[in-house]
Design a protein around this motif. Structure first.
Motif, PDB file in Angstrom:
ATOM      1  N   GLY A 144       4.615  11.831   0.159  1.00 39.93           N
ATOM      2  CA  GLY A 144       3.816  10.694  -0.148  1.00 39.93           C
ATOM      3  C   GLY A 144       2.735  10.870  -1.144  1.00 39.93           C
ATOM      4  O   GLY A 144       2.390  12.461  -1.491  1.00 39.93           O
ATOM      5  N   PRO A 145       2.084   9.792  -1.783  1.00 38.16           N
ATOM      6  CA  PRO A 145       1.992   8.722  -1.436  1.00 38.16           C
ATOM      7  C   PRO A 145       3.664   8.101  -1.967  1.00 38.16           C
ATOM      8  O   PRO A 145       3.850   8.635  -3.183  1.00 38.16           O
ATOM      9  CB  PRO A 145       1.032   7.880  -2.107  1.00 38.16           C
ATOM     10  N   ILE A 146       4.027   7.454  -1.196  1.00 34.73           N
ATOM     11  CA  ILE A 146       5.311   6.718  -1.738  1.00 34.73           C
ATOM     12  C   ILE A 146       5.201   4.975  -1.257  1.00 34.73           C
ATOM     13  O   ILE A 146       4.455   4.633  -0.615  1.00 34.73           O
ATOM     14  CB  ILE A 146       6.535   7.372  -0.954  1.00 34.73           C
ATOM     15  N   SER A 147       6.148   4.195  -1.869  1.00 36.56           N
ATOM     16  CA  SER A 147       6.111   3.014  -1.654  1.00 36.56           C
ATOM     17  C   SER A 147       6.879   2.746  -0.326  1.00 36.56           C
ATOM     18  O   SER A 147       7.553   3.458   0.174  1.00 36.56           O
ATOM     19  CB  SER A 147       6.866   2.077  -2.845  1.00 36.56           C
ATOM     20  N   GLN A 205      11.115  10.849  15.823  1.00 35.07           N
ATOM     21  CA  GLN A 205       9.544  11.727  16.016  1.00 35.07           C
ATOM     22  C   GLN A 205       8.872  11.824  14.782  1.00 35.07           C
ATOM     23  O   GLN A 205       7.771  12.383  15.088  1.00 35.07           O
ATOM     24  CB  GLN A 205      10.128  13.237  16.325  1.00 35.07           C
ATOM     25  N   ASP A 206       9.285  11.441  13.591  1.00 29.81           N
ATOM     26  CA  ASP A 206       8.366  11.457  12.807  1.00 29.81           C
ATOM     27  C   ASP A 206       7.351  10.504  12.591  1.00 29.81           C
ATOM     28  O   ASP A 206       7.714   9.463  13.094  1.00 29.81           O
ATOM     29  CB  ASP A 206       9.325  11.411  11.165  1.00 29.81           C
ATOM     30  N   VAL A 207       6.266  10.781  11.918  1.00 32.98           N
ATOM     31  CA  VAL A 207       5.122   9.790  11.831  1.00 32.98           C
ATOM     32  C   VAL A 207       4.930   9.308  10.316  1.00 32.98           C
ATOM     33  O   VAL A 207       5.062   9.978   9.478  1.00 32.98           O
ATOM     34  CB  VAL A 207       3.834  10.376  12.504  1.00 32.98           C
ATOM     35  N   VAL A 208       4.397   8.139  10.189  1.00 39.09           N
ATOM     36  CA  VAL A 208       4.069   7.732   9.073  1.00 39.09           C
ATOM     37  C   VAL A 208       2.728   7.056   9.079  1.00 39.09           C
ATOM     38  O   VAL A 208       2.105   6.812  10.321  1.00 39.09           O
ATOM     39  CB  VAL A 208       4.941   6.371   8.580  1.00 39.09           C
ATOM     40  N   SER A 209       1.906   6.812   7.784  1.00 36.08           N
ATOM     41  CA  SER A 209       0.520   6.555   7.900  1.00 36.08           C
ATOM     42  C   SER A 209       0.369   5.934   6.389  1.00 36.08           C
ATOM     43  O   SER A 209       1.065   6.313   5.378  1.00 36.08           O
ATOM     44  CB  SER A 209      -0.358   7.738   7.930  1.00 36.08           C
ATOM     45  N   THR A 210      -0.788   5.137   6.349  1.00 38.93           N
ATOM     46  CA  THR A 210      -1.225   4.650   5.036  1.00 38.93           C
ATOM     47  C   THR A 210      -2.587   5.235   4.647  1.00 38.93           C
ATOM     48  O   THR A 210      -2.855   5.005   3.440  1.00 38.93           O
ATOM     49  CB  THR A 210      -1.216   3.075   5.250  1.00 38.93           C
ATOM     50  N   ASP A 211      -3.093   5.888   5.366  1.00 34.61           N
ATOM     51  CA  ASP A 211      -4.366   6.684   5.369  1.00 34.61           C
ATOM     52  C   ASP A 211      -4.418   8.040   5.547  1.00 34.61           C
ATOM     53  O   ASP A 211      -5.456   8.909   5.134  1.00 34.61           O
ATOM     54  CB  ASP A 211      -5.499   6.026   5.735  1.00 34.61           C
ATOM     55  N   GLN A 212      -3.470   8.566   6.163  1.00 33.29           N
ATOM     56  CA  GLN A 212      -3.342  10.132   6.379  1.00 33.29           C
ATOM     57  C   GLN A 212      -4.354  10.312   7.636  1.00 33.29           C
ATOM     58  O   GLN A 212      -4.737  11.540   7.649  1.00 33.29           O
ATOM     59  CB  GLN A 212      -3.579  11.150   5.362  1.00 33.29           C
ATOM     60  N   GLN A 213      -4.954   9.456   8.098  1.00 31.30           N
ATOM     61  CA  GLN A 213      -5.817   9.496   9.397  1.00 31.30           C
ATOM     62  C   GLN A 213      -5.374   8.954  10.520  1.00 31.30           C
ATOM     63  O   GLN A 213      -5.381   9.618  11.629  1.00 31.30           O
ATOM     64  CB  GLN A 213      -7.095   8.954   9.096  1.00 31.30           C
ATOM     65  N   THR A 214      -4.572   7.784  10.317  1.00 25.91           N
ATOM     66  CA  THR A 214      -3.995   7.266  11.713  1.00 25.91           C
ATOM     67  C   THR A 214      -2.371   7.527  11.349  1.00 25.91           C
ATOM     68  O   THR A 214      -1.999   6.806  10.666  1.00 25.91           O
ATOM     69  CB  THR A 214      -4.496   5.751  11.779  1.00 25.91           C
ATOM     70  N   TRP A 215      -1.849   8.009  12.301  1.00 24.72           N
ATOM     71  CA  TRP A 215      -0.451   8.284  12.204  1.00 24.72           C
ATOM     72  C   TRP A 215       0.334   7.561  13.245  1.00 24.72           C
ATOM     73  O   TRP A 215      -0.131   7.628  14.566  1.00 24.72           O
ATOM     74  CB  TRP A 215      -0.060   9.610  12.165  1.00 24.72           C
ATOM     75  N   GLN A 257       0.832  -1.062   0.105  1.00 26.77           N
ATOM     76  CA  GLN A 257       0.021   0.059  -0.035  1.00 26.77           C
ATOM     77  C   GLN A 257       1.034   1.229   0.027  1.00 26.77           C
ATOM     78  O   GLN A 257       2.048   1.292   0.527  1.00 26.77           O
ATOM     79  CB  GLN A 257      -0.732   0.112   1.285  1.00 26.77           C
ATOM     80  N   PRO A 258       0.304   2.274  -0.430  1.00 31.03           N
ATOM     81  CA  PRO A 258       1.011   3.703  -0.424  1.00 31.03           C
ATOM     82  C   PRO A 258       1.308   4.027   0.906  1.00 31.03           C
ATOM     83  O   PRO A 258       0.489   3.956   1.835  1.00 31.03           O
ATOM     84  CB  PRO A 258       0.241   4.642  -1.291  1.00 31.03           C
ATOM     85  N   TRP A 259       2.299   4.704   1.162  1.00 29.98           N
ATOM     86  CA  TRP A 259       2.690   5.319   2.478  1.00 29.98           C
ATOM     87  C   TRP A 259       2.927   6.905   2.680  1.00 29.98           C
ATOM     88  O   TRP A 259       3.201   7.342   1.541  1.00 29.98           O
ATOM     89  CB  TRP A 259       3.945   4.666   3.162  1.00 29.98           C
ATOM     90  N   PHE A 260       2.862   7.362   3.830  1.00 34.08           N
ATOM     91  CA  PHE A 260       3.003   9.001   3.993  1.00 34.08           C
ATOM     92  C   PHE A 260       3.669   9.054   4.959  1.00 34.08           C
ATOM     93  O   PHE A 260       3.595   8.485   5.747  1.00 34.08           O
ATOM     94  CB  PHE A 260       1.738   9.817   4.012  1.00 34.08           C
ATOM     95  N   LEU A 261       4.671  10.158   4.913  1.00 39.23           N
ATOM     96  CA  LEU A 261       5.739  10.529   5.925  1.00 39.23           C
ATOM     97  C   LEU A 261       5.407  11.838   6.480  1.00 39.23           C
ATOM     98  O   LEU A 261       5.299  12.870   5.389  1.00 39.23           O
ATOM     99  CB  LEU A 261       7.149  10.305   5.591  1.00 39.23           C
ATOM    100  N   ARG A 262       5.100  12.392   7.452  1.00 41.71           N
ATOM    101  CA  ARG A 262       5.175  13.558   8.109  1.00 41.71           C
ATOM    102  C   ARG A 262       6.237  13.898   8.936  1.00 41.71           C
ATOM    103  O   ARG A 262       6.421  13.364   9.818  1.00 41.71           O
ATOM    104  CB  ARG A 262       3.769  13.888   8.771  1.00 41.71           C
TER     105      ARG A 262
END
Length: 71
Positions: free
Chosen positions: A21-24, A40-50, A7-12
């Motif tokens: 993102g989206p990135i692999s 301290q960075d956070v990741v998510s697959t849906d940009q709702q849950t980090w 699935q695609p991932w997002f990095l904040r």
């Protein structure tokens, strides 16, 4: 969480809140290996849950820091 690599991932970034993102997952893992993802960075697959990046075991962010008397 579903299979990490499918699935695609997002990095904040913690520092300024910018989102990448989206990135692999492979790209995210590559950034992690190159020390471009901070604990301290956070990741998510849906940009709702980090999640904090170290909480994703597949990223392998288990580091050991050695403190010496010199530093």
């Amino acid at each position: 969480m579903e299979e990490a690599s499918s699935q695609p991932w997002f990095l904040r970034k913690h520092q300024d809140g910018s989102v990448f993102g989206p990135i692999s997952f492979d790209q995210l893992s590559s950034w992690t290996s190159a020390a471009q993802v901070a604990p301290q960075d956070v990741v998510s697959t849906d940009q709702q849950t980090w999640l904090k990046a170290p909480m994703v075991p597949q990223l392998g962010m288990d580091w050991l820091v050695e403190v010496t008397s010199e530093h």
